[in-house]
Scaffold this active site. Structure first.
Site, short mmCIF file in Angstrom:
data_model
loop_
_atom_site.label_atom_id
_atom_site.label_comp_id
_atom_site.label_asym_id
_atom_site.label_seq_id
_atom_site.Cartn_x
_atom_site.Cartn_y
_atom_site.Cartn_z
N ARG A 56 0.80 -1.36 -0.02
CA ARG A 56 -0.03 0.02 -0.10
C ARG A 56 1.01 1.31 -0.02
O ARG A 56 1.98 1.11 0.34
CB ARG A 56 -0.82 -0.14 1.14
CG ARG A 56 -1.88 -0.87 1.13
CD ARG A 56 -3.00 -0.96 2.37
NE ARG A 56 -1.99 -1.00 3.67
CZ ARG A 56 -1.93 -0.16 4.43
NH1 ARG A 56 -2.18 1.10 4.10
NH2 ARG A 56 -1.27 -0.46 5.65
N LYS A 199 -8.36 -2.32 1.47
CA LYS A 199 -8.42 -1.43 2.31
C LYS A 199 -9.07 -0.19 2.27
O LYS A 199 -9.55 0.47 3.20
CB LYS A 199 -6.96 -1.17 2.77
CG LYS A 199 -5.95 -2.08 3.34
CD LYS A 199 -6.75 -2.91 4.41
CE LYS A 199 -5.81 -4.02 5.20
NZ LYS A 199 -6.50 -4.52 6.67
N HIS A 218 -10.09 -3.72 13.38
CA HIS A 218 -8.96 -4.41 12.37
C HIS A 218 -8.39 -5.42 13.38
O HIS A 218 -7.40 -5.31 14.31
CB HIS A 218 -7.66 -3.34 12.18
CG HIS A 218 -6.63 -3.72 11.14
ND1 HIS A 218 -5.39 -3.75 11.54
CD2 HIS A 218 -6.61 -4.76 10.19
CE1 HIS A 218 -4.72 -4.36 10.65
NE2 HIS A 218 -5.48 -5.09 9.73
N SER A 237 1.18 -6.26 12.11
CA SER A 237 2.05 -7.33 11.42
C SER A 237 3.10 -8.15 12.29
O SER A 237 3.99 -7.47 12.94
CB SER A 237 2.38 -6.85 10.19
OG SER A 237 3.22 -7.60 9.46
N LYS A 241 -1.44 -12.52 14.95
CA LYS A 241 -2.92 -12.30 14.79
C LYS A 241 -3.49 -13.43 13.75
O LYS A 241 -4.74 -14.02 14.27
CB LYS A 241 -3.22 -11.00 14.04
CG LYS A 241 -4.63 -10.79 14.01
CD LYS A 241 -4.97 -9.21 13.69
CE LYS A 241 -4.10 -8.62 12.35
NZ LYS A 241 -5.12 -8.80 11.27
N THR A 242 -2.89 -13.84 12.53
CA THR A 242 -3.68 -14.63 11.54
C THR A 242 -3.21 -16.19 12.20
O THR A 242 -4.25 -17.02 12.20
CB THR A 242 -3.03 -14.49 10.36
OG1 THR A 242 -3.25 -13.32 9.73
CG2 THR A 242 -3.61 -15.75 9.24
N ASP A 256 -9.21 -10.65 9.32
CA ASP A 256 -8.85 -9.22 9.41
C ASP A 256 -9.43 -7.96 9.72
O ASP A 256 -9.22 -6.99 10.56
CB ASP A 256 -8.27 -8.80 7.94
CG ASP A 256 -7.20 -7.92 7.88
OD1 ASP A 256 -6.29 -7.74 8.80
OD2 ASP A 256 -7.24 -6.91 6.87
N ARG A 321 1.58 -12.37 -1.10
CA ARG A 321 0.15 -12.47 -0.54
C ARG A 321 -0.63 -13.67 -1.40
O ARG A 321 -0.29 -13.99 -2.43
CB ARG A 321 -0.41 -11.18 -0.56
CG ARG A 321 -0.03 -10.11 0.30
CD ARG A 321 -0.61 -10.24 1.52
NE ARG A 321 -0.02 -9.16 2.14
CZ ARG A 321 -0.74 -8.76 3.47
NH1 ARG A 321 -1.76 -9.44 3.85
NH2 ARG A 321 -0.28 -7.64 4.14
#
Length: 530
Positions: A56, A199, A218, A237, A241-242, A256, A321
């Site tokens: 991004r 996003k 988020h 990051s 989290k994932t 997410d 990704r």
């Protein structure tokens, strides 16, 4: 069944060859024909390149400053204002470019699984890969819902191959991502990175949902065997989290973006956008198994002969990704809705080695740590010196906030109080010392901590108070060595620990200075004592 076409004249686009919501296989065919650099992997995924930009461009994001939102938006480096005239110039630039294409693709879908709050979104793109990406990331309408879709609430014009004009007032590069809440439009110029669309939609939900008393977040979310056992995972990051929300014993609600309404939690998205760097079947089997036909693999390296993907290859970018529909996760909960959260888990990778592996937070501490959004990364070595760097991102996602952070924090506190949710701070980073002496807590111990939180096994155990951060530290946890739970006890030099804790505490307090205005005395006092 013939492909559905659509007239885009209402959007000032006169291209006749427009495909609306084609099947993934059609996107594959179109990408191989027209999208240079596309390929099909040995597992059936579509391999694509995002051009020069592989992430991004937050410095190029703009929010159109109109009278109706001028007093609501958190203006500054996150939400940089743009005047309506300049937006119109960029929109005209985008539609002029799209009008010169021989073929376009439209994806109509929903943001938000709860029909009461979902947003109808239209994506207009020229690259087949962008179309398949948003087919995965939006909630896919049924044939009947598509037939009765009507006018969209929000339209994204992706002209990412065409640059912004650097001489246009307010532009800082040849990329520009502009969101206009008044007209319900978003324009993308100069960047082909697909994450800008995802996003961008999240940013829109981050503004609209709080106006309906719905908290946009988020975070990832999952559910246990008991439908009332719902957990939210916040974290920047690299904090896990994932990884920690992907649990074979629990149903995945989403990885997410979520909302918390008076009815419970719902996912905003219809898919997942997972990092694939060093992905393996052993470490993350659920994500690894989702890499198949229908999945978009972005900027990965692969063997051109065998088409086998090398997930360790970072020659294009470290930000490799995979985008896939959420039903590709075998234990996903469809529809992606659940009851109110029982546990709120803030994840941090603490490279200073002073945050406890797990600690209980009071409501005020929860708000403080939510507004702070702390993690740390290890700096690169320069002249033989390596120091950890503290990173703070308000609400664990400052780049996507529209309202001031305090608004989201207050909403979180209200909902936690109303539904008796508990808050926890979990350190997935270093223990036993600072960087160079400490070691990362092993994933097995962290999973045991998360399991204990889910099971309620830490609710009533004996705790000690941290002298600097004031949090309550459990002195025991099933399947975790009790010697690592209280950080000071695991350091060889307690005095060195005290100095390091005060150093990090000061960084917290310095960062929070900009949030003091608008925060209550109780929240301010919930910070570290140095």
């Amino acid at each position: 069944m013939a492909l559905q076409k659509i007239d885009l004249k209402k959007h000032n686009i006169n291209v006749e060859n427009v495909l609306r919501n084609p099947a993934p296989g059609t996107f594959y065919e179109e990408a191989i024909k027209y999208d240079s650099g596309s390929a099909i992997s040995d597992k059936g995924s579509l391999i694509v390149r995002s051009g020069d930009r592989t992430g991004r461009s937050p410095a190029d994001k703009r929010i159109v400053r109109t009278d109706d939102i001028a007093d609501e938006v958190w203006w500054g480096s996150i939400n940089i204002g743009l005047d309506e005239h300049t937006f119109d110039i960029n929109l005209q630039r985008a539609t002029d470019y799209l009008n010169l294409r021989e073929k376009l693709y439209v994806i109509d879908g929903f943001a938000g699984w709860d029909p009461k709050y979902r947003l109808k979104v239209r994506i207009i793109v020229e690259r087949p890969y962008h179309g398949l990406f948003m087919h995965n990331m939006l909630i896919r309408p049924t044939a009947e819902e598509l037939e009765n879709f009507g006018e969209p609430d929000f339209v994204v014009y992706n002209a990412g191959k065409f640059p912004a004009n650097r001489f246009t007032e307010g532009m800082t590069s040849d990329a520009s991502v502009d969101v206009n809440f008044k007209t319900g439009e978003m324009v993308i110029l100069g960047t082909e990175y697909a994450g800008e669309m995802k996003k961008g939609v999240f940013t829109v939900m981050h503004y609209l949902m709080p106006k309906k008393d719905v908290l946009s977040m988020h975070c990832s979310a999952n559910e246990g065997k008991d439908p009332d056992d719902v957990a939210l995972f916040f974290g920047l990051s690299g904090t896990g989290k994932t990884t920690l929300s992907a649990d074979s014993e629990r149903k995945l609600i989403g990885d997410d973006e979520h909302c918390w309404s008076d009815d419970g939690v719902f996912n905003i998205e219809g898919g997942c956008y997972a990092k694939t760097i060093d992905l393996s079947a052993e470490k993350e089997p659920e994500i690894f198994d989702a890499i198949k036909f229908g999945t978009v693999l972005e900027n990965v390296g692969y063997d051109e002969k065998t088409r086998e993907v090398d997930f360790k290859d970072t020659s294009i970018t470290q930000n490799t990704r995979a985008s896939y529909p959420i039903e590709f996760i075998s234990n996903a909960k469809i529809p992606c809705e659940a009851s109110h959260p029982k546990n709120i888990i803030f994840l941090t990778y603490d490279a200073f080695g002073v945050i406890p592996p797990v600690s209980k937070l009071t409501p005020e501490q929860a708000m403080y740590h939510f507004i702070s959004g702390y993690t740390a990364k290890v700096a690169g070595t320069e002249m033989g010196v390596t120091e950890p760097q503290a990173t703070f991102s308000a609400c664990f996602g400052a780049a996507f906030l529209v309202w001031p952070p305090s608004k989201y924090a207050e909403m979180l506190a209200e909902k936690m109080k109303a539904h008796n949710a508990k808050a926890w701070l979990v350190n997935t980073g270093l223990i036993g010392g600072a960087y160079g002496k400490g070691s990362r807590i092993d994933l097995k111990s962290t999973r045991s901590i998360i399991d204990a939180i889910h099971a309620g096994e830490l609710n009533d155990v004996e705790t000690v108070s941290d002298d600097v951060f004031g949090v309550q530290i459990p002195t025991s946890c099933p399947n975790v060595d009790s010697n690592i739970l209280v950080p000071r006890n695991s350091w060889e030099d307690p005095a060195a620990y005290d100095a390091q804790a005060k150093k990090l505490g000061k960084l917290f307090n310095d960062n929070f200075e900009k949030y003091k205005e608008g925060s209550s005395v109780e929240i301010i006092n919930a910070g570290p004592k140095v």
